[in-house]
Every structure is written in C-alpha cells, then in structure tokens.
Design an enzyme around this catalytic site. Structure first.
Site, PDB file in Angstrom:
ATOM      1  N   ASN A 253      -9.670 -42.991  67.905  1.00  0.00           N
ATOM      2  CA  ASN A 253      -8.965 -42.671  69.152  1.00  0.00           C
ATOM      3  C   ASN A 253      -9.850 -41.714  69.943  1.00  0.00           C
ATOM      4  O   ASN A 253      -9.968 -40.543  69.583  1.00  0.00           O
ATOM      5  CB  ASN A 253      -7.616 -42.022  68.793  1.00  0.00           C
ATOM      6  CG  ASN A 253      -6.901 -41.445  69.989  1.00  0.00           C
ATOM      7  OD1 ASN A 253      -7.246 -41.726  71.142  1.00  0.00           O
ATOM      8  ND2 ASN A 253      -5.884 -40.636  69.728  1.00  0.00           N
TER       9      ASN A 253
ATOM     10  N   LYS B 148      -9.366 -40.540  72.790  1.00  0.00           N
ATOM     11  CA  LYS B 148      -8.591 -39.650  73.671  1.00  0.00           C
ATOM     12  C   LYS B 148      -9.232 -39.631  75.062  1.00  0.00           C
ATOM     13  O   LYS B 148      -9.734 -40.663  75.506  1.00  0.00           O
ATOM     14  CB  LYS B 148      -8.488 -38.248  73.039  1.00  0.00           C
ATOM     15  CG  LYS B 148      -7.960 -38.312  71.600  1.00  0.00           C
ATOM     16  CD  LYS B 148      -7.568 -36.979  71.041  1.00  0.00           C
ATOM     17  CE  LYS B 148      -7.045 -37.178  69.616  1.00  0.00           C
ATOM     18  NZ  LYS B 148      -6.503 -35.955  69.045  1.00  0.00           N
TER      19      LYS B 148
ATOM     20  N   HIS C 234       1.665 -41.032  70.552  1.00  0.00           N
ATOM     21  CA  HIS C 234       0.802 -39.958  70.045  1.00  0.00           C
ATOM     22  C   HIS C 234       1.405 -38.606  70.420  1.00  0.00           C
ATOM     23  O   HIS C 234       1.984 -38.458  71.500  1.00  0.00           O
ATOM     24  CB  HIS C 234      -0.606 -40.106  70.632  1.00  0.00           C
ATOM     25  CG  HIS C 234      -1.602 -39.229  69.948  1.00  0.00           C
ATOM     26  ND1 HIS C 234      -1.674 -37.884  70.199  1.00  0.00           N
ATOM     27  CD2 HIS C 234      -2.524 -39.493  68.998  1.00  0.00           C
ATOM     28  CE1 HIS C 234      -2.617 -37.362  69.424  1.00  0.00           C
ATOM     29  NE2 HIS C 234      -3.151 -38.318  68.695  1.00  0.00           N
TER      30      HIS C 234
ATOM     31  N   GLU D 266       0.169 -36.013  71.504  1.00  0.00           N
ATOM     32  CA  GLU D 266      -0.318 -35.450  72.772  1.00  0.00           C
ATOM     33  C   GLU D 266       0.411 -36.070  73.957  1.00  0.00           C
ATOM     34  O   GLU D 266       0.611 -35.405  74.978  1.00  0.00           O
ATOM     35  CB  GLU D 266      -1.846 -35.642  72.864  1.00  0.00           C
ATOM     36  CG  GLU D 266      -2.556 -34.704  71.892  1.00  0.00           C
ATOM     37  CD  GLU D 266      -3.913 -35.175  71.423  1.00  0.00           C
ATOM     38  OE1 GLU D 266      -4.470 -36.129  71.977  1.00  0.00           O
ATOM     39  OE2 GLU D 266      -4.418 -34.568  70.444  1.00  0.00           O
TER      40      GLU D 266
ATOM     41  N   GLU E 227       0.715 -38.291  61.665  1.00  0.00           N
ATOM     42  CA  GLU E 227      -0.223 -37.277  62.132  1.00  0.00           C
ATOM     43  C   GLU E 227       0.493 -35.944  62.282  1.00  0.00           C
ATOM     44  O   GLU E 227       1.150 -35.697  63.311  1.00  0.00           O
ATOM     45  CB  GLU E 227      -0.798 -37.678  63.493  1.00  0.00           C
ATOM     46  CG  GLU E 227      -1.524 -38.997  63.482  1.00  0.00           C
ATOM     47  CD  GLU E 227      -2.499 -39.096  64.640  1.00  0.00           C
ATOM     48  OE1 GLU E 227      -3.699 -39.225  64.378  1.00  0.00           O
ATOM     49  OE2 GLU E 227      -2.067 -39.002  65.794  1.00  0.00           O
TER      50      GLU E 227
ATOM     51  N   GLY F 193      -7.080 -32.141  65.451  1.00  0.00           N
ATOM     52  CA  GLY F 193      -8.121 -31.424  66.174  1.00  0.00           C
ATOM     53  C   GLY F 193      -8.305 -29.986  65.728  1.00  0.00           C
ATOM     54  O   GLY F 193      -8.962 -29.197  66.406  1.00  0.00           O
TER      55      GLY F 193
ATOM     56  N   SER G 285      -7.686 -34.456  61.699  1.00  0.00           N
ATOM     57  CA  SER G 285      -8.915 -33.848  61.174  1.00  0.00           C
ATOM     58  C   SER G 285      -9.570 -34.667  60.048  1.00  0.00           C
ATOM     59  O   SER G 285     -10.199 -34.092  59.155  1.00  0.00           O
ATOM     60  CB  SER G 285      -8.666 -32.403  60.727  1.00  0.00           C
ATOM     61  OG  SER G 285      -8.288 -31.605  61.842  1.00  0.00           O
TER      62      SER G 285
HETATM   63  P1  PGA Z   1      -8.474 -35.546  65.137  1.00  0.00           P
HETATM   64  O1  PGA Z   1      -7.376 -36.378  65.978  1.00  0.00           O
HETATM   65  O2  PGA Z   1      -9.081 -36.523  64.163  1.00  0.00           O
HETATM   66  O3  PGA Z   1      -9.431 -35.059  66.157  1.00  0.00           O
HETATM   67  O4  PGA Z   1      -7.718 -34.464  64.429  1.00  0.00           O
HETATM   68  C1  PGA Z   1      -6.577 -37.339  65.357  1.00  0.00           C
HETATM   69  C2  PGA Z   1      -5.644 -37.958  66.354  1.00  0.00           C
HETATM   70  O5  PGA Z   1      -5.061 -37.240  67.171  1.00  0.00           O
HETATM   71  O6  PGA Z   1      -5.457 -39.195  66.358  1.00  0.00           O
END
Ligand code: PGA
Length: 256
Positions: free
Chosen positions: A10, A12, A93, A95, A169, A175, A214
């Site tokens: 992803n 983003k 997601h 976010e 997640e 992140g 992560s």
């Molecule tokens: P990350 O993000 O691997 O940077 O923690 C995962 C995600 O939000 O899909």
C-alpha cells in the site's frame, strides 16, 4: 485448495512516475515467487500507468466510492477502477476511517460496490491503542468485521473464489515500527476467523486474513509463519523493491 499467501503493498500518498521503476523491479522479483500472490496499491494518478508496466503482480486502489458515478467531486468509483484494469481495492483503512470519517456502514457500501464489478476487496480492521489498553481490542475488531464486511450473495460468491480478504491492522502498529506481538496477532486472527465462519460458513475458513502494521523484511518470517496469517498489507516497506521483495520471499519460504 488453499489460497496462496497474499502480500500487498500500500503506497498510500507516496510515489511519482519515477517510482514506476520500483514497481517494475517488484514485478520482476515477484516472478521468482509464484507461490505468493503479490500486489501493489499505488495512489490513483499512478494506477493506470503502473498497471501497464507490470505483468506478474496485481494492481489495485486504496479506496473507492460507494456509488457507481455522479456528483462526488474528487472521488473515484469502482467501475472506473475496473475500467482501467485494476484488480482489487482496499477499503476501510484506518487512515481513511480517521481522515475521512468513514464508518463501518460506509466501508461495507464501498466493498459491495467493488464486488458488484468483480473487483477483489481487502477490508481493513484494527483497534486503537486506547481500545487495546482498555482490554477491548477483540470486541472492537469483531464489531468492525461484523459491520464492515459485505453481505449477501455477491459477498458469498467473492469469498468462494478468494476475492475477499480481511487485513488486521492495529492502528498503533501502522507506520510506527512497533509490530504487534505474534501471540496477539494469532489470537486476533482466530477471533476474525470465527466471525468469518459465522458469516460465510466453511468458505469463511479460507478467507485470507492479512496482518498489517510495520511489517518489514526482518519481522516478516515470524509473522508469515504464525497460524492464521494469510499474508501482509505493507505500507512503508513496499515503496522499494529492496524493502518489499524480502517480505515476498518470507511468504514464499513459509509455503515450502
Ligand atoms: P506500515 O503501514 O507497513 O507502514 O506500518 C501498513 C498499512 O497501513 O497498510
């Protein structure tokens, strides 16, 4: 037949045309690991471009609108994604839930819109740190699964052909470099699995549940070996082939 592990990058709100070189390198690398299903979800402007540059990996979007068309400035519909050759879409997601106020009901409507045009769907769920610390993590995630997943015939059909996946997640692991403890991942995946079986019967037992938060080349092996983990949704470590391909390799090693 068991579905292949699913490793999805992803991107983003990252990337530009220069980064298509990374996508090409990921595509070339993925050809060495046919036992793994690999995909990338770039931002909308790169979607069609990236799709035309790759052959071994799937290409999907990070969101879609619930309506097929109309007066929704700035939004993109599932039929539009299908039209440019996208294979799947990520919905719900954390976010988007946070930045755009997406509720479970909105996430479900988006997922149903995507299934209506036969796109694969990855539905994201996960608890916040406050919810985990309060001991509510499983209840929160189970409620998200119950209310965010599509229902009805389209959903059952998608489950039957492996077109529907769930990504667990934990919000606090995204992140942050702080990966969830493997026991917690195993327990949560089992809780999600129970909800999937309650919804879809035996077919719910085969739905891939991805872990996200992560994931990197160092921790991928342990996570991919964990019972009930069917793949990974990867953010930061999906932006370069050097970071992403070791995760694909870890998933392939777990298959051997
Ligand atoms: P990350 O993000 O691997 O940077 O923690 C995962 C995600 O939000 O899909």
């Amino acid at each position: 037949m068991a579905l292949r592990p699913y490793i999805v990058g992803n991107w983003k709100m990252n990337g530009n045309r220069a980064m298509l070189a990374e996508a090409r390198a990921i595509d070339r690398g993925a050809q060495r690991y046919r036992s793994v299903q690999v995909a990338l979800a770039p931002p909308f402007p790169l979607l069609a471009l990236l799709h035309d540059e790759v052959s071994a990996i799937g290409v999907g979007a990070q969101d879609c609108h619930a309506a097929a068309k109309g007066a929704h400035t700035g939004d993109v519909s599932a039929p539009m994604l299908d039209d440019i050759g996208a294979d799947f879409v990520i919905v719900g997601h954390s976010e988007r839930r946070r930045d755009h106020g997406e509720t479970d009901a909105i996430v479900r409507a988006k997922a149903e819109a995507a299934l209506a045009v036969d796109l694969g769907v990855i539905i994201c769920v996960g608890e916040t740190l406050e919810q985990r610390d309060a001991g509510h993590a499983e209840a929160v995630v189970e409620a998200q699964v119950d209310a965010s997943l599509p229902c009805g015939e389209g959903a059952a059909a998608a489950v039957a052909i492996g077109n529907l996946s769930v990504a667990y997640e934990p919000v606090w692991a995204i992140g942050t470099g702080r990966v969830a403890a493997v026991e917690d991942v195993i327990n949560m995946h089992a809780a999600i699995r129970a909800r999937l079986v309650a919804m879809f019967g035996d077919a719910g037992g085969k739905v891939r549940i991805l872990y996200g938060g992560s994931v990197n080349g160092e921790n991928a092996s342990v996570l991919m070996e964990a019972p009930g983990v069917g793949g990974a949704l990867v953010g930061g470590a999906s932006l370069t082939a050097d970071a992403f391909l070791p995760i694909v390799a870890a998933a392939a090693a777990d298959e051997d």
